[in-house]
Design a protein around this motif. Structure first.
Motif, mmCIF file in Angstrom:
data_model
loop_
_atom_site.group_PDB
_atom_site.id
_atom_site.type_symbol
_atom_site.label_atom_id
_atom_site.label_comp_id
_atom_site.label_asym_id
_atom_site.label_seq_id
_atom_site.Cartn_x
_atom_site.Cartn_y
_atom_site.Cartn_z
ATOM 1 N N LYS A 1 0.817 -1.213 0.000
ATOM 2 C CA LYS A 1 0.000 0.000 0.000
ATOM 3 C C LYS A 1 0.853 1.265 0.000
ATOM 4 N N TYR A 2 1.915 1.256 0.780
ATOM 5 C CA TYR A 2 2.746 2.446 0.964
ATOM 6 C C TYR A 2 3.480 2.816 -0.318
ATOM 7 N N VAL A 3 3.416 4.100 -0.652
ATOM 8 C CA VAL A 3 4.159 4.656 -1.773
ATOM 9 C C VAL A 3 4.975 5.823 -1.218
ATOM 10 N N PRO A 4 6.291 5.683 -1.154
ATOM 11 C CA PRO A 4 7.090 6.771 -0.581
ATOM 12 C C PRO A 4 6.963 8.039 -1.428
ATOM 13 N N PRO A 5 6.648 9.170 -0.793
ATOM 14 C CA PRO A 5 6.462 10.408 -1.552
ATOM 15 C C PRO A 5 7.772 11.154 -1.810
#
Length: 189
Positions: free
Chosen positions: A91-95
């Motif tokens: 789920k996590y997408v590093p910004p």
């Protein structure tokens, strides 16, 4: 003068849209924040900036505004945390730009590059060259929200230059925007 007025209007419109977009990445959504952010003049500026290619996105935004309630905002806030704050696998997408652009050079277990990589340094140098200081000292400079905030500030300076009828500095700021877009934002978004 007529062309200068148009240039000011266009630069200020871009400034507002970049600032608006930056807020979506820097601030967790709240009902009041979204009501403020999704006001008709800003949606019109987004429409003008996206042109015909953005019609579907603008339609979605308008439907969201029409059906926005606390439950919808709570769901959006949860998605925001899952995407950008809590490193949940899948789920996590590093910004952060470095996690994408530097991924070509060194991959972590997550499949993303490491934070504080080459892109972070390059972005930081770009900010310094243009007199931009981030107010988020604890956030890496290559955070998408800060990159968009930087673009907003450069557009603001461009509009000021046009208002003061300083064509050369305004054109120079335009080139800075184009360079930052091509060397940074376009490379990972």
């Amino acid at each position: 003068p007529m062309q200068t007025d148009e240039n000011v209007k266009v630069a200020e419109g871009r400034k507002r849209v970049y600032y608006w977009l930056a807020q979506f990445f820097l601030v967790k959504p709240t009902l009041n924040g979204l009501i403020s952010a999704l006001n008709p003049p800003l949606l019109l500026a987004v429409d003008e900036m996206l042109g015909e290619g953005g019609a579907e996105s603008l339609e979605w935004l308008n439907r969201f505004v029409d059906n926005m309630d606390q439950e919808a905002v709570d769901n959006l806030a949860q998605r925001y945390d899952e995407l950008f704050r809590i490193p949940i696998p899948g789920k996590y997408v590093p910004p952060y730009e470095s996690c994408f652009s530097d991924a070509l050079y060194s991959q972590s277990v997550s499949g993303y590059g490491e934070m504080w990589g080459r892109a972070t340094t390059q972005v930081s140098e770009f900010y310094l060259r243009n007199g931009f200081e981030s107010m988020a000292a604890d956030t890496p400079p290559d955070h998408i929200g800060l990159e968009l905030l930087f673009m907003s500030k450069i557009c603001e300076l461009e509009a000021q230059a046009y208002q003061e009828n300083n064509q050369d500095p305004a054109r120079s700021l335009m080139r800075e925007q184009e360079e930052f877009l091509s060397e940074h934002l376009y490379t990972w978004l």
